[in-house]
Design an enzyme around this catalytic site. Structure first.
Site, short mmCIF file in Angstrom:
data_model
loop_
_atom_site.label_atom_id
_atom_site.label_comp_id
_atom_site.label_asym_id
_atom_site.label_seq_id
_atom_site.Cartn_x
_atom_site.Cartn_y
_atom_site.Cartn_z
N ASP A 25 39.20 97.94 -19.01
CA ASP A 25 39.19 98.17 -17.56
C ASP A 25 37.78 98.44 -17.06
O ASP A 25 36.95 98.99 -17.80
CB ASP A 25 40.11 99.35 -17.24
CG ASP A 25 40.49 99.39 -15.77
OD1 ASP A 25 40.31 98.38 -15.06
OD2 ASP A 25 40.98 100.45 -15.32
N ASN B 147 48.70 91.65 -12.63
CA ASN B 147 47.39 91.06 -12.32
C ASN B 147 47.47 89.75 -11.52
O ASN B 147 46.48 89.33 -10.91
CB ASN B 147 46.55 90.84 -13.58
CG ASN B 147 45.99 92.13 -14.16
OD1 ASN B 147 45.80 92.24 -15.37
ND2 ASN B 147 45.70 93.12 -13.31
C1 IPE Z 1 39.42 94.22 -16.19
O1 IPE Z 1 38.92 95.15 -15.29
C2 IPE Z 1 40.92 94.18 -16.29
C3 IPE Z 1 41.51 92.82 -16.20
C4 IPE Z 1 42.55 92.57 -15.43
C5 IPE Z 1 40.97 91.69 -16.95
P1 IPE Z 1 39.30 95.19 -13.74
O2 IPE Z 1 39.22 93.82 -13.18
O3 IPE Z 1 40.59 95.89 -13.55
O4 IPE Z 1 38.11 96.04 -13.15
P2 IPE Z 1 38.17 97.16 -12.01
O5 IPE Z 1 39.22 98.15 -12.41
O6 IPE Z 1 38.49 96.47 -10.75
O7 IPE Z 1 36.80 97.77 -12.02
MG MG Z 2 41.12 97.87 -13.19
#
Ligand code: IPE
Ligand code: MG
Length: 222
Positions: free
Chosen positions: A2, A50
């Site tokens: 993350d 996501n």
């Molecule tokens: C990577 O980090 C997680 C994935 C879905 C690949 P994020 O995209 O959630 O990053 P932040 O939380 O917005 O900083």
């Molecule tokens: Mg994130």
């Protein structure tokens, strides 16, 4: 994994650049875990939630997944890592699904670290899938409701046959599980690290592992 988006934003870059940097960290940490003798590593790459992100970001993530999966097939022929996907991969493009299945196929007999990549994974969705499977067995007369126990539920999950996680690390300073391994994490030790995933290093992992080694795990006992 993350913090990719925040990492990019801090640098005035598009979020996709953060995913590119995160993909490099992913490669490095996966290799390192295998080298130091971790037996099972599960990385949360893409959640069932996501898909709600802007189309542009989702397609950037798909591009990085494709790159990695092709690279793994091309360059990791002598590797000992066994690749496994947890999640409903049928939602991905046929091309990505084929790459995932091919990675699973070519690594199926390897005896090194098991690398679980959580792709379109959600802990609740996983439980729903498991319960449907169990209900079907009952409907078909193959299973009695009285035979449902914790072991049967564990055996009906994507992680069937694998041990529960001992240790869960979340980078980027967020204090939540975000639907990760809900059933399996019942007795997992948690560790929150403030570092954003693209900045995560072997040293961060070493520090976390040393802390883990000092924890006293009682599993409800004393
Ligand atoms: C990577 O980090 C997680 C994935 C879905 C690949 P994020 O995209 O959630 O990053 P932040 O939380 O917005 O900083
Ligand atoms: Mg994130």
């Amino acid at each position: 994994m993350d913090g990719n988006g925040r990492w990019a934003k801090k640098r005035g870059l598009p979020r996709s650049a953060g995913h590119g940097a995160g993909a490099k960290t992913f490669r490095m940490i996966t290799r390192y875990c295998s080298d130091i003798g971790i037996k099972h590593l599960t990385l949360y790459a893409f959640s069932t939630e996501n898909w709600r992100r802007p189309a542009e970001e989702v397609s950037a993530l798909m591009k990085y997944f494709k790159q990695y999966l092709e690279e793994a097939l091309r360059d990791f022929a002598d590797d000992t890592v066994k690749v496994n996907f947890i999640g409903d991969i049928t939602e991905f493009s046929p091309e990505l699904q084929e790459l995932m299945l091919e990675n699973q196929r070519i690594s199926a007999d390897r005896t090194g670290m098991v690398l679980n990549l959580a792709m379109n994974y959600g802990g609740r969705a996983e439980l729903v899938t498991a319960f449907k499977k169990i209900a079907k067995s009952i409907e078909e007369g193959k299973l009695s409701p009285d035979a449902i126990n914790e072991q049967l539920i564990s055996d009906s999950l994507y992680t069937a046959g694998q041990p529960d996680p001992d240790f869960i690390i979340r980078p980027s300073g967020e204090y939540r599980t975000s639907n990760f391994l809900l059933w399996q994490s019942a007795y997992a030790e948690y560790y929150i690290d403030d570092v954003l995933w693209p900045d995560y290093t072997k040293e961060h992992l070493n520090k976390a592992l040393i802390e883990y080694s000092k924890r006293s795990r009682r599993f409800g006992g004393i």
